[in-house]
Design an enzyme around this catalytic site. Structure first.
Site, PDB file in Angstrom:
ATOM      1  N   TYR A 170      -4.061   5.683   4.747  1.00 26.66           N
ATOM      2  CA  TYR A 170      -3.085   4.646   5.124  1.00 26.66           C
ATOM      3  C   TYR A 170      -2.009   4.541   4.054  1.00 26.66           C
ATOM      4  CZ  TYR A 170      -1.251  -0.047   6.177  1.00 26.66           C
ATOM      5  OH  TYR A 170      -0.433  -1.119   6.455  1.00 26.66           O
ATOM      6  N   SER A 193       0.826  -1.217   0.000  1.00 28.95           N
ATOM      7  CA  SER A 193       0.000   0.000   0.000  1.00 28.95           C
ATOM      8  C   SER A 193       0.853   1.257   0.000  1.00 28.95           C
ATOM      9  CB  SER A 193      -0.940  -0.004   1.213  1.00 28.95           C
ATOM     10  OG  SER A 193      -1.768  -1.142   1.176  1.00 28.95           O
ATOM     11  N   THR A 205      -3.525 -10.700  10.579  1.00 28.00           N
ATOM     12  CA  THR A 205      -3.091 -10.206  11.895  1.00 28.00           C
ATOM     13  C   THR A 205      -4.243  -9.453  12.558  1.00 28.00           C
ATOM     14  OG1 THR A 205      -2.365  -8.007  11.159  1.00 28.00           O
ATOM     15  CG2 THR A 205      -0.736  -9.769  10.995  1.00 28.00           C
TER      16      THR A 205
HETATM   17  N1  LIG Z   1      -1.558  -7.175   8.244  1.00 22.17           N
HETATM   18  C1  LIG Z   1      -1.438  -6.745   6.986  1.00 22.17           C
HETATM   19  O1  LIG Z   1      -2.239  -7.099   6.090  1.00 22.17           O
HETATM   20  C2  LIG Z   1      -0.304  -5.828   6.613  1.00 22.17           C
HETATM   21  C3  LIG Z   1      -0.006  -5.651   5.251  1.00 22.17           C
HETATM   22  C4  LIG Z   1       1.050  -4.821   4.903  1.00 22.17           C
HETATM   23  C5  LIG Z   1       1.791  -4.187   5.882  1.00 22.17           C
HETATM   24  N2  LIG Z   1       1.474  -4.363   7.187  1.00 22.17           N
HETATM   25  C6  LIG Z   1       2.278  -3.669   8.179  1.00 22.17           C
HETATM   26  O2  LIG Z   1       2.801  -4.600   9.099  1.00 22.17           O
HETATM   27  C7  LIG Z   1       3.110  -3.943  10.317  1.00 22.17           C
HETATM   28  C8  LIG Z   1       2.605  -4.754  11.494  1.00 22.17           C
HETATM   29  O3  LIG Z   1       1.204  -4.808  11.457  1.00 22.17           O
HETATM   30  P1  LIG Z   1       0.395  -6.133  11.814  1.00 22.17           P
HETATM   31  O4  LIG Z   1      -0.377  -6.483  10.607  1.00 22.17           O
HETATM   32  O5  LIG Z   1       1.298  -7.126  12.423  1.00 22.17           O
HETATM   33  O6  LIG Z   1      -0.686  -5.587  12.846  1.00 22.17           O
HETATM   34  P2  LIG Z   1      -0.733  -5.571  14.443  1.00 22.17           P
HETATM   35  O7  LIG Z   1      -0.640  -6.940  14.996  1.00 22.17           O
HETATM   36  O8  LIG Z   1      -1.935  -4.749  14.785  1.00 22.17           O
HETATM   37  O9  LIG Z   1       0.593  -4.811  14.813  1.00 22.17           O
HETATM   38  C9  LIG Z   1       0.703  -3.439  15.048  1.00 22.17           C
HETATM   39  C10 LIG Z   1       1.646  -3.281  16.223  1.00 22.17           C
HETATM   40  O10 LIG Z   1       1.972  -1.914  16.372  1.00 22.17           O
HETATM   41  C11 LIG Z   1       1.856  -1.578  17.742  1.00 22.17           C
HETATM   42  N3  LIG Z   1       1.479  -0.179  17.821  1.00 22.17           N
HETATM   43  C12 LIG Z   1       0.414   0.427  17.222  1.00 22.17           C
HETATM   44  N4  LIG Z   1       0.361   1.720  17.571  1.00 22.17           N
HETATM   45  C13 LIG Z   1       1.420   1.926  18.398  1.00 22.17           C
HETATM   46  C14 LIG Z   1       1.899   3.057  19.106  1.00 22.17           C
HETATM   47  N5  LIG Z   1       1.302   4.254  19.026  1.00 22.17           N
HETATM   48  N6  LIG Z   1       3.000   2.910  19.880  1.00 22.17           N
HETATM   49  C15 LIG Z   1       3.622   1.709  19.974  1.00 22.17           C
HETATM   50  N7  LIG Z   1       3.220   0.621  19.329  1.00 22.17           N
HETATM   51  C16 LIG Z   1       2.124   0.729  18.553  1.00 22.17           C
HETATM   52  C17 LIG Z   1       0.765  -2.476  18.302  1.00 22.17           C
HETATM   53  O11 LIG Z   1       0.914  -2.680  19.705  1.00 22.17           O
HETATM   54  P3  LIG Z   1      -0.004  -1.881  20.783  1.00 22.17           P
HETATM   55  O12 LIG Z   1      -1.385  -1.828  20.209  1.00 22.17           O
HETATM   56  O13 LIG Z   1       0.118  -2.678  22.023  1.00 22.17           O
HETATM   57  O14 LIG Z   1       0.619  -0.534  20.904  1.00 22.17           O
HETATM   58  C18 LIG Z   1       1.035  -3.762  17.536  1.00 22.17           C
HETATM   59  O15 LIG Z   1       1.965  -4.558  18.219  1.00 22.17           O
HETATM   60  C19 LIG Z   1       2.507  -2.542  10.201  1.00 22.17           C
HETATM   61  O16 LIG Z   1       3.519  -1.626   9.846  1.00 22.17           O
HETATM   62  C20 LIG Z   1       1.522  -2.685   9.053  1.00 22.17           C
HETATM   63  O17 LIG Z   1       1.283  -1.459   8.396  1.00 22.17           O
HETATM   64  C21 LIG Z   1       0.452  -5.176   7.574  1.00 22.17           C
END
Ligand SMILES: NC(=O)c1ccc[n+]([C@@H]2O[C@H](COP(=O)([O-])OP(=O)(O)OC[C@H]3O[C@@H](n4cnc5c(N)ncnc54)[C@H](OP(=O)(O)O)[C@@H]3O)[C@@H](O)[C@H]2O)c1
Length: 256
Positions: free
Chosen positions: A156, A145, A190
């Site tokens: 986003y 994205s 996730t």
């Molecule tokens: N899942 C997908 O489809 C996808 C696709 C492409 C890229 N990504 C990227 O992958 C990465 C990880 O995402 P995920 O999919 O694994 O989702 P996730 O499990 O929701 O992970 C997000 C993490 O970021 C932490 N976080 C969020 N806001 C924060 C803040 N203000 N301060 C500190 N920590 C914070 C959350 O912990 P707390 O809530 O405890 O703070 C959580 O551990 C992200 O950069 C996302 O953009 C995901």
């Protein structure tokens, strides 16, 4: 490929958002590869459960809100104070707010931008001098994205594009002292998308766009991150590695 392919013994790694999802898979992979790993996120209990059973000299749960510049500076200082060095930073934490621009509330945008873009700025600013001391590197978890557009999530996509171009530009400014690279995953199961329906019919349009024929699991994303952080990628900087099952190889035209 298992984490045993890589050897990070003696390296100190910081993973933001390391207690859940893709970040948790990255945390586990670095631990399996022998690294000492500090992880952050806002929920202490998720960090502690991620590190359960890991000796405290090899891991630290350091709760912080990465959208707060002072907490980010303190986080980097705490990792160095505790383990004496910093070799790898994985900037992975992010927020996700869906909706067309006119439906995206101002505060939802502010929060998402602060978590996805401002946090990267402050983390890189605090960590790059430390990484230069250790000859280390930074890997950002961006997204497909951040490469092109998606329907219904312009905000986003803009934040992820900012991360991608931070990485490219900083790779110019900090070579040869620090390498910076990014991975660009596509849809991965996730918490970030836990509200999206996961029955076969709902997933079919997503799977249809993926040449490898399935939605990713967090464990699919971790090994490419370790590769980019490893000595094997010593001549790789400014790269954005798609970890998307081939999604971004498409022109976007219909799958017929
Ligand atoms: N899942 C997908 O489809 C996808 C696709 C492409 C890229 N990504 C990227 O992958 C990465 C990880 O995402 P995920 O999919 O694994 O989702 P996730 O499990 O929701 O992970 C997000 C993490 O970021 C932490 N976080 C969020 N806001 C924060 C803040 N203000 N301060 C500190 N920590 C914070 C959350 O912990 P707390 O809530 O405890 O703070 C959580 O551990 C992200 O950069 C996302 O953009 C995901």
């Amino acid at each position: 490929m298992s984490a045993a392919t890589f050897d990070f013994t003696g390296s100190v790694v910081l993973v933001t958002g390391g207690g859940t999802g893709i970040g948790l898979a990255i945390t586990r992979a670095f631990l399996d590869a022998g690294a000492t790993v500090a992880i952050t996120g806002r929920r202490r209990e998720r960090l502690e459960s991620a590190l359960e059973g890991v000796p405290e000299e090899r891991a630290a749960a350091l709760p912080a809100d990465v959208s707060d510049p002072e907490q980010v500076r303190q986080l980097v200082a705490d990792v160095v104070a505790r383990f004496g060095r910093l070799d790898v930073v994985v900037s992975n934490a992010a927020g996700y707010a869906r909706g067309e621009l006119t439906d995206l509330a101002d505060d939802a945008w502010e929060q998402m931008r602060a978590t996805n873009v401002d946090a990267f700025f402050h983390l890189a600013k605090a960590a790059l001098p430390r990484l230069a001391e250790s000859g280390g590197n930074l890997v950002a978890v961006s997204s497909v994205s951040g490469l092109r557009g998606d329907w219904g999530q312009a905000g986003y996509n803009a934040t992820k594009a900012a991360v991608t171009n931070f990485v490219r530009s900083l790779a110019l400014d900090w070579g040869p002292r620090v390498r910076l690279n990014a991975v660009a995953p596509a849809f991965t199961f996730t918490e970030l998308n836990q509200d999206a329906p996961r029955d076969e019919a709902s997933l079919a349009p997503h799977v249809d766009r993926v040449p490898l024929g399935r939605i990713a699991e967090p464990e699919d994303v971790a090994p490419p991150v370790l590769f980019l952080a490893s000595e094997g990628a010593r001549y790789v900087t400014g790269a954005v590695l798609a970890v998307d099952g081939g999604t971004s190889a498409s022109t976007g035209q219909a799958h017929v």
